[in-house]
Scaffold this active site. Structure first.
Site, mmCIF file in Angstrom:
data_model
loop_
_atom_site.group_PDB
_atom_site.id
_atom_site.type_symbol
_atom_site.label_atom_id
_atom_site.label_comp_id
_atom_site.label_asym_id
_atom_site.label_seq_id
_atom_site.Cartn_x
_atom_site.Cartn_y
_atom_site.Cartn_z
ATOM 1 N N ARG A 198 9.208 79.032 -2.386
ATOM 2 C CA ARG A 198 9.881 80.327 -2.299
ATOM 3 C C ARG A 198 9.469 81.232 -3.463
ATOM 4 O O ARG A 198 9.479 82.447 -3.332
ATOM 5 C CB ARG A 198 11.410 80.148 -2.346
ATOM 6 C CG ARG A 198 12.023 79.717 -1.037
ATOM 7 C CD ARG A 198 13.546 79.766 -1.125
ATOM 8 N NE ARG A 198 13.951 80.906 -1.914
ATOM 9 C CZ ARG A 198 14.893 80.896 -2.855
ATOM 10 N NH1 ARG A 198 15.564 79.802 -3.103
ATOM 11 N NH2 ARG A 198 15.174 81.982 -3.527
ATOM 12 N N ILE A 223 25.807 82.011 -16.377
ATOM 13 C CA ILE A 223 25.576 83.007 -15.313
ATOM 14 C C ILE A 223 26.040 82.480 -13.950
ATOM 15 O O ILE A 223 26.722 83.177 -13.205
ATOM 16 C CB ILE A 223 24.086 83.404 -15.238
ATOM 17 C CG1 ILE A 223 23.571 83.849 -16.616
ATOM 18 C CG2 ILE A 223 23.862 84.498 -14.183
ATOM 19 C CD1 ILE A 223 24.176 85.107 -17.175
ATOM 20 N N CYS A 275 25.376 79.283 -1.807
ATOM 21 C CA CYS A 275 24.052 79.024 -2.364
ATOM 22 C C CYS A 275 24.166 77.789 -3.243
ATOM 23 O O CYS A 275 25.237 77.521 -3.791
ATOM 24 C CB CYS A 275 23.640 80.245 -3.177
ATOM 25 S SG CYS A 275 22.128 80.068 -4.100
ATOM 26 N N ARG A 335 27.660 83.392 -5.530
ATOM 27 C CA ARG A 335 26.784 84.555 -5.425
ATOM 28 C C ARG A 335 27.256 85.614 -4.411
ATOM 29 O O ARG A 335 26.544 85.944 -3.450
ATOM 30 C CB ARG A 335 25.350 84.118 -5.119
ATOM 31 C CG ARG A 335 24.847 83.079 -6.094
ATOM 32 C CD ARG A 335 23.391 82.802 -5.942
ATOM 33 N NE ARG A 335 22.556 83.908 -6.389
ATOM 34 C CZ ARG A 335 21.236 83.925 -6.251
ATOM 35 N NH1 ARG A 335 20.629 82.936 -5.669
ATOM 36 N NH2 ARG A 335 20.546 84.950 -6.696
ATOM 37 N N ARG A 354 18.640 85.332 -0.211
ATOM 38 C CA ARG A 354 19.787 86.136 -0.591
ATOM 39 C C ARG A 354 19.402 87.534 -1.034
ATOM 40 O O ARG A 354 20.179 88.475 -0.889
ATOM 41 C CB ARG A 354 20.550 85.441 -1.705
ATOM 42 C CG ARG A 354 20.866 84.003 -1.389
ATOM 43 C CD ARG A 354 21.691 83.422 -2.469
ATOM 44 N NE ARG A 354 22.875 84.232 -2.648
ATOM 45 C CZ ARG A 354 23.975 84.123 -1.939
ATOM 46 N NH1 ARG A 354 24.057 83.232 -0.996
ATOM 47 N NH2 ARG A 354 25.001 84.906 -2.164
ATOM 48 N N ASN A 398 10.675 88.329 -8.565
ATOM 49 C CA ASN A 398 11.911 89.111 -8.634
ATOM 50 C C ASN A 398 11.682 90.595 -8.919
ATOM 51 O O ASN A 398 12.630 91.374 -8.951
ATOM 52 C CB ASN A 398 12.877 88.488 -9.643
ATOM 53 C CG ASN A 398 13.447 87.179 -9.110
ATOM 54 O OD1 ASN A 398 13.274 86.862 -7.926
ATOM 55 N ND2 ASN A 398 14.108 86.410 -9.962
HETATM 56 N N1 EPU Z 1 27.875 88.477 -9.028
HETATM 57 C C1 EPU Z 1 29.085 88.823 -8.502
HETATM 58 N N2 EPU Z 1 29.130 89.849 -7.592
HETATM 59 C C2 EPU Z 1 27.997 90.512 -7.201
HETATM 60 C C3 EPU Z 1 26.772 90.154 -7.765
HETATM 61 C C4 EPU Z 1 26.729 89.124 -8.684
HETATM 62 O O1 EPU Z 1 30.108 88.235 -8.820
HETATM 63 O O2 EPU Z 1 28.108 91.423 -6.377
HETATM 64 C C5 EPU Z 1 27.813 87.364 -10.003
HETATM 65 C C6 EPU Z 1 26.938 86.218 -9.488
HETATM 66 O O3 EPU Z 1 27.657 85.343 -8.648
HETATM 67 C C7 EPU Z 1 26.471 85.567 -10.765
HETATM 68 C C8 EPU Z 1 26.348 86.753 -11.715
HETATM 69 O O4 EPU Z 1 27.143 87.805 -11.151
HETATM 70 O O5 EPU Z 1 27.445 84.680 -11.223
HETATM 71 C C9 EPU Z 1 24.957 87.270 -11.939
HETATM 72 O O6 EPU Z 1 24.297 87.407 -10.701
HETATM 73 P P1 EPU Z 1 23.183 88.500 -10.415
HETATM 74 O O7 EPU Z 1 23.701 89.463 -9.423
HETATM 75 O O8 EPU Z 1 22.650 89.033 -11.695
HETATM 76 O O9 EPU Z 1 22.065 87.607 -9.701
HETATM 77 P P2 EPU Z 1 21.145 88.110 -8.542
HETATM 78 O O10 EPU Z 1 20.832 89.528 -8.747
HETATM 79 O O11 EPU Z 1 21.671 87.657 -7.241
HETATM 80 C C10 EPU Z 1 18.871 87.677 -9.761
HETATM 81 C C11 EPU Z 1 17.653 86.848 -9.519
HETATM 82 C C12 EPU Z 1 18.010 85.386 -9.717
HETATM 83 C C13 EPU Z 1 18.523 85.201 -11.138
HETATM 84 C C14 EPU Z 1 19.706 86.131 -11.396
HETATM 85 C C15 EPU Z 1 20.219 86.080 -12.822
HETATM 86 C C16 EPU Z 1 16.432 88.183 -7.919
HETATM 87 C C17 EPU Z 1 15.929 88.342 -6.539
HETATM 88 N N3 EPU Z 1 17.183 87.102 -8.168
HETATM 89 O O12 EPU Z 1 19.829 87.249 -8.812
HETATM 90 O O13 EPU Z 1 16.811 84.644 -9.531
HETATM 91 O O14 EPU Z 1 18.925 83.872 -11.338
HETATM 92 O O15 EPU Z 1 19.332 87.486 -11.098
HETATM 93 O O16 EPU Z 1 19.213 86.411 -13.702
HETATM 94 O O17 EPU Z 1 16.143 88.993 -8.785
HETATM 95 C C18 EPU Z 1 15.520 82.780 -8.978
HETATM 96 O O18 EPU Z 1 14.510 83.507 -9.041
HETATM 97 O O19 EPU Z 1 15.452 81.520 -8.917
HETATM 98 C C19 EPU Z 1 16.831 83.393 -8.992
HETATM 99 C C20 EPU Z 1 17.922 82.754 -8.578
#
Ligand code: EPU
Length: 421
Positions: A399, A329, A117, A122, A93, A23
């Site tokens: 992955r 989350i 997802c 997400r 994603r 990440n």
């Molecule tokens: N959310 C929204 N709108 C947005 C973005 C996020 O509503 O525009 C919501 C999401 O649906 C979720 C929450 O906010 O309920 C937090 O999501 P976040 O955006 O922080 O997640 P992400 O950036 O898509 C990253 C990691 C994930 C990890 C999450 C939380 C990367 C590439 N992915 O995802 O990693 O679970 O932060 O820490 O950095 C994994 O590695 O298995 C993985 C899923």
């Protein structure tokens, strides 16, 4: 589709090394689009999501090469196709991470909307909101987000309504080339955000406050090439840590950053495991057959990582008493619970809460991995289950974990990959 065959019952013993963080590697690769000069990235893990991101960079017109010393060199001299097509986004994603850099670099970005997802909806509305605040005009059609900012992006004061990790990273990568100052409130504080900020600063960006809830960026006209080493993968390290505890093993984990794992270390200590922080990125963990149940609520960093919740649930099936695991989350991140139950775990799900009653003997079964961390949870459960467990759909684990079966086998696990014909 490959499967894992795992025979449980042996403790994990010896030394295991942690790879670079998936990440962190993903945004670092996306950040290479911000400069025409070459960037060299070290300790990028050889996992499938990283391959996908490299493919995406090549699609945009960048040259991406694997160097003999294991580093990756990216040169985005020209970005001829500022686009992330559906074929790529549907498998990863995190492709939405190119939205910010493409808009900042070329004034144009076309990124396919990710679909649903396994762990929750997400959406990427906050990424879109951030770019709009910086002046991009955004339209959505045919499943794509199109951003236009021909006159360049302009710095603004922005507050995310909820904390988002890749949203924060996307905004950072857009703001570094925007005109004037951007202030982001309610920013994610994950170590991966800090790692990205440090890389961008080496490229000439002016960023303050990464790792705190308020990040300030003073835009610059251009960025230059750099060399950067990705931080260790805290989720991989945490998965190994739980592996050492659940098998009542004695495992030394090398090349990790214990500070990034603080919330997990505190919980497993409370549960009865011994964790020695030996300095220089080394942790030694000794498990016990007498684990206590300890409740966990997932939170943004520095809270307990949602990416370790599934693995922790496997651990709690082996602890005395009832533990309550609350997922705050993602709205649907308990798919592993149903598979763990097929192995004999006693878990009751109630909305965002899981009640895990231990200590239950697990028995090997055929189970299906539904997402990356769920797969890791099933592998951990299989390490203590009686008999053989077959974990199907291990492409999910590929992955994000680099050669997990080889690493675990090297510390005593009986695990092998069964390749599909
Ligand atoms: N959310 C929204 N709108 C947005 C973005 C996020 O509503 O525009 C919501 C999401 O649906 C979720 C929450 O906010 O309920 C937090 O999501 P976040 O955006 O922080 O997640 P992400 O950036 O898509 C990253 C990691 C994930 C990890 C999450 C939380 C990367 C590439 N992915 O995802 O990693 O679970 O932060 O820490 O950095 C994994 O590695 O298995 C993985 C899923």
């Amino acid at each position: 589709m490959d499967k894992f065959s795992i025979e449980g019952g042996l403790p994990l013993e010896g030394e295991i090394a942690v790879s670079g963080a998936k990440n962190s590697g993903l945004p670092a690769l996306a950040a290479c689009l911000l400069t025409a000069e070459p960037v060299t990235l070290r300790r990028v893990p050889a996992v499938r999501d990283i391959q996908t991101m490299k493919r995406l960079l090549r699609y945009t017109g960048a040259t991406v090469s694997d160097e003999a010393d294991g580093s990756i060199r990216v040169e985005a001299r020209e970005v001829s196709r500022p686009e992330a097509p559906y074929e790529v986004v549907k498998t990863m994603r995190a492709s939405s991470l190119v939205l910010g850099p493409l808009a900042a670099r070329t004034g144009r970005a076309r990124v396919s909307l990710p679909g649903g997802c396994a762990i929750g909806a997400r959406p990427i509305n906050l990424h879109v909101f951030a770019l709009e605040q910086l002046g991009a005009v955004i339209e959505q059609s045919h499943g794509y987000i199109e951003a236009q900012s021909p006159g360049g992006l302009k710095g603004r004061h922005i507050r995310f309504e909820r904390i988002t990790v890749t949203g924060t990273e996307d905004l950072l990568m857009a703001a570094v080339l925007a005109e004037g100052e951007t202030v982001l409130e309610n920013a994610a504080r994950e170590p991966e955000v800090v790692d990205l900020a440090e890389m961008l600063i080496k490229m000439g960006a002016r960023i303050e406050g990464a790792g705190s809830p308020v990040i300030r960026v003073e835009g610059v006209e251009r960025l230059h090439g750099t060399e950067h080493t990705i931080i260790p993968d805290r989720i991989e390290a945490g998965t190994f840590l739980i592996g050492g505890v659940i098998t009542a093993g004695d495992l030394t984990i090398r090349g990790c950053e214990p500070e990034h794992l603080r919330a997990l270390i505190d919980k497993v200590r409370e549960a009865g495991a011994a964790v020695d922080e030996q300095g220089e990125g080394t942790l030694r963990v000794r498990g016990t057959h007498r684990l206590r149940s300890v409740d966990v609520t997932t939170q943004e960093h520095p809270g307990f990582a949602t990416d370790l919740q599934a693995q922790y649930m496997a651990l709690m099936t082996q602890a005395d008493g009832i533990s309550i695991i609350t997922e705050t989350i993602f709205e649907n991140r308990f798919m592993h619970a149903l598979e763990l139950m097929r192995m004999g775990a006693n878990i009751r799900l109630d909305g965002r809460r899981a009640y895990v009653a231990g200590k239950r003997p697990l028995s090997g079964a055929a189970v299906i991995a539904s997402d990356l961390r769920a797969s890791a949870s099933l592998v951990l459960a299989a390490l203590v289950a009686k008999g053989e467990t077959i974990v199907d759909r291990v492409y999910h684990i590929d992955r994000g974990y680099e050669k997990i079966e080889e690493k675990l086998a090297s510390v005593g696990a009986r695990i092998r990959r069964v390749e599909s014909k």
